[in-house]
Write a protein that holds these residues in place. Structure first.
Motif, PDB file in Angstrom:
ATOM      1  N   THR A 251      -5.767  -2.373  49.894  1.00  0.00           N
ATOM      2  CA  THR A 251      -5.948  -1.236  49.008  1.00  0.00           C
ATOM      3  C   THR A 251      -7.310  -0.630  49.306  1.00  0.00           C
ATOM      4  O   THR A 251      -8.205  -1.310  49.826  1.00  0.00           O
ATOM      5  CB  THR A 251      -5.839  -1.642  47.529  1.00  0.00           C
ATOM      6  OG1 THR A 251      -5.893  -0.472  46.700  1.00  0.00           O
ATOM      7  CG2 THR A 251      -6.989  -2.564  47.133  1.00  0.00           C
ATOM      8  N   ILE A 265      -2.741   2.147  49.517  1.00  0.00           N
ATOM      9  CA  ILE A 265      -2.193   0.810  49.289  1.00  0.00           C
ATOM     10  C   ILE A 265      -1.244   0.492  50.436  1.00  0.00           C
ATOM     11  O   ILE A 265      -0.687   1.393  51.072  1.00  0.00           O
ATOM     12  CB  ILE A 265      -1.441   0.700  47.939  1.00  0.00           C
ATOM     13  CG1 ILE A 265      -0.325   1.737  47.863  1.00  0.00           C
ATOM     14  CG2 ILE A 265      -2.406   0.848  46.774  1.00  0.00           C
ATOM     15  CD1 ILE A 265       0.554   1.573  46.629  1.00  0.00           C
ATOM     16  N   TYR A 267       1.193  -2.996  52.582  1.00  0.00           N
ATOM     17  CA  TYR A 267       1.643  -4.389  52.653  1.00  0.00           C
ATOM     18  C   TYR A 267       2.197  -4.659  54.047  1.00  0.00           C
ATOM     19  O   TYR A 267       2.804  -3.779  54.680  1.00  0.00           O
ATOM     20  CB  TYR A 267       2.717  -4.652  51.598  1.00  0.00           C
ATOM     21  CG  TYR A 267       3.003  -6.113  51.363  1.00  0.00           C
ATOM     22  CD1 TYR A 267       2.246  -6.837  50.448  1.00  0.00           C
ATOM     23  CD2 TYR A 267       4.017  -6.758  52.050  1.00  0.00           C
ATOM     24  CE1 TYR A 267       2.494  -8.186  50.224  1.00  0.00           C
ATOM     25  CE2 TYR A 267       4.275  -8.105  51.834  1.00  0.00           C
ATOM     26  CZ  TYR A 267       3.512  -8.816  50.930  1.00  0.00           C
ATOM     27  OH  TYR A 267       3.765 -10.156  50.721  1.00  0.00           O
TER      28      TYR A 267
END
Length: 322
Positions: A251, A265, A267
């Motif tokens: 982030t 953000i 992942y």
């Protein structure tokens, strides 16, 4: 003179010509794919990867005449592969940028060479290619219908262009680069304010970017970065900080000069984290009058560590390697 001092002197030279403005499309995930801004960065790449980025800027923007859109949208596709030979890396960038009736596309084939020093690696990159401008005449609203200067359909013109860059990274985590795009300053047809066709030059764009990877603890890494874009008539600058946890999720926050703040953000998926997906949300905090306040961007990267041009990755066994 040290390499880093040389880069800083180049940056100060760029700062001497700054003013406010925007030229090529902006991407908030610049820190995850610097190859678009500097082909020299490819010399620091360790494995193959493919990247797709999609940006929708000023969502909901509408024209005052009929509300028929006009908000910029930009797409970027990148690919890089290490080379087993004199060159370090080869790459490809394809960019599509649409603003109203105008679409600019750019395709570049990049190559990079790297040389190693005691404290880091210095890379040189070159990216020749083509740039085109397409005008969609159906989207113009002329004062005099039937004006022969304004195209009735789509008109496209393409010219050769090139980009060059230098990138330096140290083993202690510092990195920085300088590059120049639109070296050939191609002239592409456009419609000017008087409804006359003219040759509009794509002015050279100068980039300076850098940062440092800092380990906060065993699991967390902080990477502050910045990106400065400049032409003879304008500049913008992004200053960012990204926090990465266990190389799995991240982030961050970014500020773009005289425009917006950005939330990032992301992942990493799959067993070896080969697939990375990121999202950014931009909110305009300055000069909102001619814009809409929000922009969105998607970033997808897939790593291909076993793919090497002109060679293959070493396969290790308990007894030997080959």
């Amino acid at each position: 003179m040290t390499v880093m001092r040389t880069l800083w002197m180049a940056a100060l030279t760029l700062l001497s010509i700054l003013a406010n403005g925007q030229n090529d499309p902006l991407f908030s995930h610049y820190m995850f794919n610097p190859s678009y801004y500097n082909p020299g960065w490819l010399g620091d790449v360790q494995s193959s990867f493919a990247v797709v980025q999609y940006r929708s800027q000023w969502v909901g923007y509408s024209t005052t005449l009929d509300g028929d859109g006009g908000a910029p949208t930009s797409q970027l596709m990148s690919f890089a592969i290490p080379v087993n030979g004199f060159l370090k890396t080869a790459g490809l960038n394809i960019v599509n940028d649409q603003v109203g009736a105008e679409t600019i596309m750019k395709a570049q084939v990049a190559i990079a060479y790297a040389t190693h020093f005691e404290k880091g690696t210095l890379s040189f990159g070159l990216a020749p290619g083509l740039v085109s401008r397409t005008l969609d005449g159906s989207r113009f609203r002329p004062e005099n219908p039937g004006d022969p200067v304004i195209p009735t359909g789509r008109e496209t013109q393409a010219k050769p262009d090139a980009q060059v860059g230098v990138f330096y990274s140290t083993f202690s985590g510092f990195f920085g680069g300088v590059s120049m795009d639109h070296i050939l300053s191609p002239s592409l047809i456009r419609i000017d304010a008087t409804n006359a066709q003219s040759q509009g030059k794509l002015l050279p764009v100068y980039y300076f970017h850098g940062g440092k990877k800092m380990s906060l603890n065993r699991d967390t890494e902080l990477t502050p970065t910045f990106l400065l874009r400049s032409t003879a008539g304008g500049y913008s600058m992004d200053v960012s900080g990204v926090l990465n946890y266990r190389s799995t999720m991240w982030t961050g926050l970014s500020y773009r000069s005289a425009e917006s703040i950005v939330l990032l953000i992301g992942y990493s998926f799959l067993e070896n984290k080969e697939l990375k997906v990121g999202y950014s949300f931009d909110y305009v905090v300055q000069n909102q009058e001619a814009k809409r306040p929000t922009s969105h961007e998607i970033f997808i990267r897939y790593d291909l560590p076993s793919l090497i041009l002109g060679g293959r990755k070493a396969v290790k066994t308990p007894r030997f390697s080959f």
